[in-house]
Design a protein around this motif. Structure first.
Motif, PDB file in Angstrom:
ATOM      1  N   GLY A 280      -8.971   8.398   1.595  1.00 35.53           N
ATOM      2  CA  GLY A 280      -7.649   7.788   1.482  1.00 35.53           C
ATOM      3  C   GLY A 280      -6.859   8.215   0.275  1.00 35.53           C
ATOM      4  O   GLY A 280      -5.820   7.608  -0.028  1.00 35.53           O
TER       5      GLY A 280
ATOM      6  N   SER B 131      -7.685   4.615  -4.456  1.00 29.76           N
ATOM      7  CA  SER B 131      -8.745   5.337  -3.757  1.00 29.76           C
ATOM      8  C   SER B 131      -8.981   6.667  -4.459  1.00 29.76           C
ATOM      9  O   SER B 131      -8.029   7.378  -4.813  1.00 29.76           O
TER      10      SER B 131
ATOM     11  N   THR C 168      -2.965   0.570  -3.976  1.00 26.69           N
ATOM     12  CA  THR C 168      -2.619  -0.755  -3.493  1.00 26.69           C
ATOM     13  C   THR C 168      -2.243  -1.628  -4.683  1.00 26.69           C
ATOM     14  O   THR C 168      -3.034  -1.784  -5.621  1.00 26.69           O
TER      15      THR C 168
ATOM     16  N   PRO D  61       1.480   5.564   0.004  1.00 26.59           N
ATOM     17  CA  PRO D  61       0.851   6.738   0.628  1.00 26.59           C
ATOM     18  C   PRO D  61      -0.139   7.459  -0.275  1.00 26.59           C
ATOM     19  O   PRO D  61      -0.968   8.231   0.209  1.00 26.59           O
TER      20      PRO D  61
ATOM     21  N   ASN E  15      -2.979   9.621   4.674  1.00 22.84           N
ATOM     22  CA  ASN E  15      -2.503   8.243   4.792  1.00 22.84           C
ATOM     23  C   ASN E  15      -1.264   8.140   5.672  1.00 22.84           C
ATOM     24  O   ASN E  15      -1.052   7.112   6.325  1.00 22.84           O
TER      25      ASN E  15
ATOM     26  N   GLY F  37      -2.595   6.220  -1.685  1.00 19.54           N
ATOM     27  CA  GLY F  37      -3.872   5.516  -1.700  1.00 19.54           C
ATOM     28  C   GLY F  37      -3.931   4.402  -2.714  1.00 19.54           C
ATOM     29  O   GLY F  37      -5.013   3.910  -3.043  1.00 19.54           O
TER      30      GLY F  37
ATOM     31  N   THR G  44       0.846  -1.185   0.000  1.00 19.82           N
ATOM     32  CA  THR G  44       0.000   0.000   0.000  1.00 19.82           C
ATOM     33  C   THR G  44       0.885   1.239   0.000  1.00 19.82           C
ATOM     34  O   THR G  44       1.790   1.372   0.827  1.00 19.82           O
TER      35      THR G  44
END
Length: 367
Positions: A168, A164, A134, A130, A174, A132, A128
């Motif tokens: 997020g 996101s 993944t 920062p 984050n 947002g 993940t």
């Protein structure tokens, strides 16, 4: 300057001390952290100490400092845990299913038993960011066996990206938990610095108060000796027929004796207080102060510069600034948490089938 140098030496001693080889230790950021020691016994015998030596000895034998010095290490551990949320995660899973059922042939209407099993295994990496985002990549294996069908192997490779769009999306949000943990570590370091500075200041005050009490005691002893000498001279003059003021001199001797008793009590009180800070046995130890009382007045050239330096280096103000930044980060994170969850995801996957593992792997590479 002397006080600041003592504080610096004390902090360096607290941060740089290493445990003995026989003593179990823990490490934070690959640095050993000394565990809390059992309270040591009181020291006895003569002790001649300077101000710096007394301050370092007092910090070394302070029981609360041995506990407080672990607080920054504990806070640093929580900071590492928060940073681990953005590290690469390796995950794996596996399943084995076995099935026993009975089916009916529609043509002959005869029933027969069906035995089958399915084995699956998966391995992947997930991270993940920062921003947002993944990222996840995975490799899955499957195997189906049955007494009514040939064996089938399955290999699946996938790459998934999830972004996101509302909650997020902000990197500051984050990273809020990471920065809060970092500020907590800094606040604990400022607390430790303030505690050490307070103990050093208390130690320095007690040291000079004892030095002052000892000098005052010597002055009162000499004053009593002089008053007794004057009383003896007055008594000899009365014996010789001279009209001397003998009651006044005797009253002065009594007053000086009372002052000497008070001076001895004050010196004993400060010696006991300083001995308690140093961990000395009050009955089996003596304390000698080697630093002489010397007053060297220095002019204050630039008061504004000293004031600015104090505002920048004071540990309590630095801790207050860290706490304020923590509250501001909590406000930002709370505001972002009110947004709805909306994610965009893209997945690329390819699956290969075959009667053997090599055939299934080859099917993935086939167009």
């Amino acid at each position: 300057m002397r006080f600041l140098s003592v504080v610096a030496l004390a902090l360096i001693g607290c941060a740089g001390s290493r445990p003995s080889p026989r003593e179990p230790s823990i490490t934070v950021r690959e640095r050993p952290v000394e565990r809390s020691r059992v309270a040591v016994g009181l020291r006895s015998g003569p002790h001649a100490l300077s101000l710096e030596e007394a301050s370092l000895l007092a910090l070394e034998r302070h029981p609360e400092l041995s506990v407080r010095r672990l607080e920054p290490a504990i806070a640093a551990t929580f900071e590492q845990l928060e940073r681990a949320e953005f590290g690469v995660t390796l995950f794996a899973d596996g399943q084995y299913q076995q099935e026993l059922s009975r089916e009916t042939n529609r043509a002959t209407m005869m029933q027969f038993d069906v035995e089958g099993s399915r084995t699956t295994a998966g391995l992947g990496l997930r991270q993940t960011l920062p921003t947002g985002t993944t990222l996840e990549t995975a490799l899955g294996l499957g195997r189906d066996e049955s007494n009514r069908a040939p064996e089938q192997q399955e290999v699946r490779a996938s790459l998934t990206l999830t972004q996101s769009l509302l909650r997020g999306l902000d990197p500051d949000v984050n990273l809020a938990s990471v920065r809060q943990a970092e500020l907590e570590r800094r606040a604990s370091e400022h607390q430790l610095r303030a505690f050490v500075a307070g103990r050093v200041l208390e130690m320095e005050l007690a040291y000079w108060q004892l030095a002052l009490a000892q000098r005052s005691l010597r002055i009162h002893e000499e004053s009593l000796t002089l008053a007794e000498l004057e009383a003896e001279v007055a008594a000899e003059r009365v014996a010789a027929g001279d009209l001397a003021d003998l009651p006044v001199t005797r009253a002065l001797v009594a007053q000086r004796r009372q002052a000497l008793i008070d001076a001895r009590a004050a010196a004993a009180a400060w010696r006991l207080r300083l001995g308690r800070m140093l961990g000395l046995d009050p009955e089996a130890s003596t304390l000698e102060l080697t630093d002489a009382i010397a007053i060297e007045p220095r002019p204050l050239d630039d008061p504004d510069a000293h004031r600015a330096l104090a505002l920048r280096l004071r540990a309590d103000l630095a801790e207050a600034r860290a706490r304020l930044a923590q509250n501001e980060l909590a406000t930002v994170a709370s505001g972002n948490g009110l947004l709805p969850r909306l994610d965009l995801f893209v997945q690329l996957a390819k699956t290969g089938f075959g009667s053997s593992f090599a055939e299934a792997v080859g099917a993935i590479g086939a167009p």
